[in-house]
Motif scaffolding. Sequence first.
Motif, PDB file in Angstrom:
ATOM      1  N   TRP A 231       0.854  -1.184   0.000  1.00 19.30           N
ATOM      2  CA  TRP A 231       0.000   0.000   0.000  1.00 19.30           C
ATOM      3  C   TRP A 231       0.887   1.229   0.000  1.00 19.30           C
ATOM      4  N   TYR A 232       0.496   2.243  -0.743  1.00 19.75           N
ATOM      5  CA  TYR A 232       1.254   3.476  -0.865  1.00 19.75           C
ATOM      6  C   TYR A 232       0.308   4.657  -0.675  1.00 19.75           C
ATOM      7  N   PRO A 233      -0.213   4.820   0.553  1.00 18.03           N
ATOM      8  CA  PRO A 233      -1.208   5.880   0.790  1.00 18.03           C
ATOM      9  C   PRO A 233      -0.562   7.242   1.002  1.00 18.03           C
ATOM     10  N   SER A 234      -1.391   8.262   0.929  1.00 22.10           N
ATOM     11  CA  SER A 234      -0.934   9.594   1.316  1.00 22.10           C
ATOM     12  C   SER A 234      -0.795   9.628   2.841  1.00 22.10           C
ATOM     13  N   ASN A 235      -0.262  10.706   3.335  1.00 16.50           N
ATOM     14  CA  ASN A 235       0.050  10.807   4.761  1.00 16.50           C
ATOM     15  C   ASN A 235      -1.171  10.654   5.669  1.00 16.50           C
TER      16      ASN A 235
ATOM     17  N   ALA B 165      -2.471   7.018   6.016  1.00 16.27           N
ATOM     18  CA  ALA B 165      -1.428   6.235   6.694  1.00 16.27           C
ATOM     19  C   ALA B 165      -1.405   6.555   8.185  1.00 16.27           C
ATOM     20  N   ARG B 166      -1.466   7.832   8.510  1.00 11.90           N
ATOM     21  CA  ARG B 166      -1.434   8.265   9.910  1.00 11.90           C
ATOM     22  C   ARG B 166      -2.649   7.730  10.671  1.00 11.90           C
ATOM     23  N   LEU B 167      -3.840   7.855  10.086  1.00 12.79           N
ATOM     24  CA  LEU B 167      -5.053   7.373  10.746  1.00 12.79           C
ATOM     25  C   LEU B 167      -4.998   5.856  10.944  1.00 12.79           C
ATOM     26  N   PHE B 168      -4.581   5.132   9.912  1.00 12.80           N
ATOM     27  CA  PHE B 168      -4.466   3.680  10.009  1.00 12.80           C
ATOM     28  C   PHE B 168      -3.511   3.295  11.138  1.00 12.80           C
ATOM     29  N   LEU B 169      -2.345   3.911  11.183  1.00 12.08           N
ATOM     30  CA  LEU B 169      -1.359   3.554  12.209  1.00 12.08           C
ATOM     31  C   LEU B 169      -1.841   3.894  13.619  1.00 12.08           C
ATOM     32  N   ARG B 170      -2.621   4.942  13.758  1.00 12.96           N
ATOM     33  CA  ARG B 170      -3.149   5.294  15.078  1.00 12.96           C
ATOM     34  C   ARG B 170      -4.178   4.275  15.565  1.00 12.96           C
ATOM     35  N   GLN B 171      -4.824   3.598  14.639  1.00  8.79           N
ATOM     36  CA  GLN B 171      -5.830   2.600  15.013  1.00  8.79           C
ATOM     37  C   GLN B 171      -5.224   1.237  15.354  1.00  8.79           C
ATOM     38  N   VAL B 172      -3.981   1.017  14.963  1.00 12.06           N
ATOM     39  CA  VAL B 172      -3.363  -0.297  15.157  1.00 12.06           C
ATOM     40  C   VAL B 172      -3.424  -0.731  16.621  1.00 12.06           C
TER      41      VAL B 172
ATOM     42  N   ARG C 224      -3.623  -9.514  20.424  1.00 12.04           N
ATOM     43  CA  ARG C 224      -2.337  -9.956  19.884  1.00 12.04           C
ATOM     44  C   ARG C 224      -1.672  -8.821  19.122  1.00 12.04           C
ATOM     45  N   PRO C 225      -0.352  -8.910  18.964  1.00 14.64           N
ATOM     46  CA  PRO C 225       0.342  -7.883  18.187  1.00 14.64           C
ATOM     47  C   PRO C 225       0.019  -7.999  16.700  1.00 14.64           C
ATOM     48  N   SER C 226       0.084  -6.869  16.013  1.00 17.53           N
ATOM     49  CA  SER C 226      -0.284  -6.826  14.601  1.00 17.53           C
ATOM     50  C   SER C 226       0.859  -7.174  13.658  1.00 17.53           C
ATOM     51  N   GLY C 227       2.066  -6.927  14.095  1.00 24.30           N
ATOM     52  CA  GLY C 227       3.204  -7.068  13.189  1.00 24.30           C
ATOM     53  C   GLY C 227       3.406  -5.832  12.326  1.00 24.30           C
ATOM     54  N   ILE C 228       2.578  -4.819  12.524  1.00 25.84           N
ATOM     55  CA  ILE C 228       2.702  -3.566  11.775  1.00 25.84           C
ATOM     56  C   ILE C 228       3.667  -2.672  12.542  1.00 25.84           C
ATOM     57  N   GLY C 229       4.813  -2.430  11.930  1.00 21.81           N
ATOM     58  CA  GLY C 229       5.841  -1.645  12.597  1.00 21.81           C
ATOM     59  C   GLY C 229       5.574  -0.158  12.549  1.00 21.81           C
ATOM     60  N   PRO C 230       6.457   0.621  13.152  1.00 23.08           N
ATOM     61  CA  PRO C 230       6.304   2.077  13.108  1.00 23.08           C
ATOM     62  C   PRO C 230       6.686   2.613  11.733  1.00 23.08           C
ATOM     63  N   MET C 231       6.254   3.820  11.448  1.00 26.57           N
ATOM     64  CA  MET C 231       6.622   4.497  10.210  1.00 26.57           C
ATOM     65  C   MET C 231       8.011   5.081  10.417  1.00 26.57           C
ATOM     66  N   VAL C 232       8.967   4.649   9.608  1.00 20.99           N
ATOM     67  CA  VAL C 232      10.336   5.145   9.675  1.00 20.99           C
ATOM     68  C   VAL C 232      10.735   5.583   8.269  1.00 20.99           C
ATOM     69  N   ASN C 233      11.092   6.861   8.142  1.00 25.58           N
ATOM     70  CA  ASN C 233      11.472   7.390   6.829  1.00 25.58           C
ATOM     71  C   ASN C 233      10.421   7.076   5.770  1.00 25.58           C
TER      72      ASN C 233
ATOM     73  N   GLY D   8     -13.808  -0.338   8.602  1.00 27.05           N
ATOM     74  CA  GLY D   8     -12.800   0.332   7.782  1.00 27.05           C
ATOM     75  C   GLY D   8     -11.400  -0.158   8.074  1.00 27.05           C
ATOM     76  N   PHE D   9     -11.080  -0.274   9.355  1.00 25.34           N
ATOM     77  CA  PHE D   9      -9.744  -0.745   9.718  1.00 25.34           C
ATOM     78  C   PHE D   9      -9.555  -2.196   9.295  1.00 25.34           C
ATOM     79  N   ILE D  10     -10.516  -3.039   9.658  1.00 22.34           N
ATOM     80  CA  ILE D  10     -10.387  -4.460   9.328  1.00 22.34           C
ATOM     81  C   ILE D  10     -10.357  -4.650   7.811  1.00 22.34           C
ATOM     82  N   GLY D  11     -11.182  -3.909   7.096  1.00 24.27           N
ATOM     83  CA  GLY D  11     -11.166  -3.996   5.636  1.00 24.27           C
ATOM     84  C   GLY D  11      -9.793  -3.666   5.069  1.00 24.27           C
ATOM     85  N   THR D  12      -9.141  -2.647   5.614  1.00 25.48           N
ATOM     86  CA  THR D  12      -7.804  -2.268   5.169  1.00 25.48           C
ATOM     87  C   THR D  12      -6.807  -3.382   5.464  1.00 25.48           C
TER      88      THR D  12
END
Length: 143
Positions: free
Chosen positions: A13-17, A20-27, A36-45, A80-84
């Motif tokens: 996925w290559y979303p705009s900021n 991406a920001r909203l998705f990561l805040r919901q993790v 359980r952990p998601s395996g979705i890491g932090p945004m780095v660079n 929305g989150f689960i769909g993503t």
Amino acid sequence: MSQLFEMDGEILWYPSNGPARLFLRQVSVFEAEAGRPSGIGPMVNDECRIDPAAFRPFANALLAWYRTTTHPVMTAMAEGFIGTVLVLAERAGMELEWRTPARPPKSLSPADAATAVKLAEALDRRVDDLRHASRELGRSMTR
């Protein structure tokens, strides 16, 4: 500017900021709900790496949670989150557990067992609707 979500070198996925920001805040919210952990890491660079060893069980835990959560407001907020997540999992080629076998406990009466099976079938239809919606969502998720 855009962010990218990748797994094993493949861009999922290559979303705009903003998305991406909203998705990561919901993790973290959904990690708590799924237990359980998601395996979705932090945004780095501008890159977020996803660990497939944790992500597949997380996606399946979300499906199980969604299948058993019948409160309409909770499911609406989660879709929305689960769909993503489902789009990302399918793009990664992960097999997901879309169905739970409808096996009512043996201690139920035949009428109660039939009701339990009907409920399981209704929940599976709801998951099928979510699967369809996630595929539609995927059409809007740039790679």
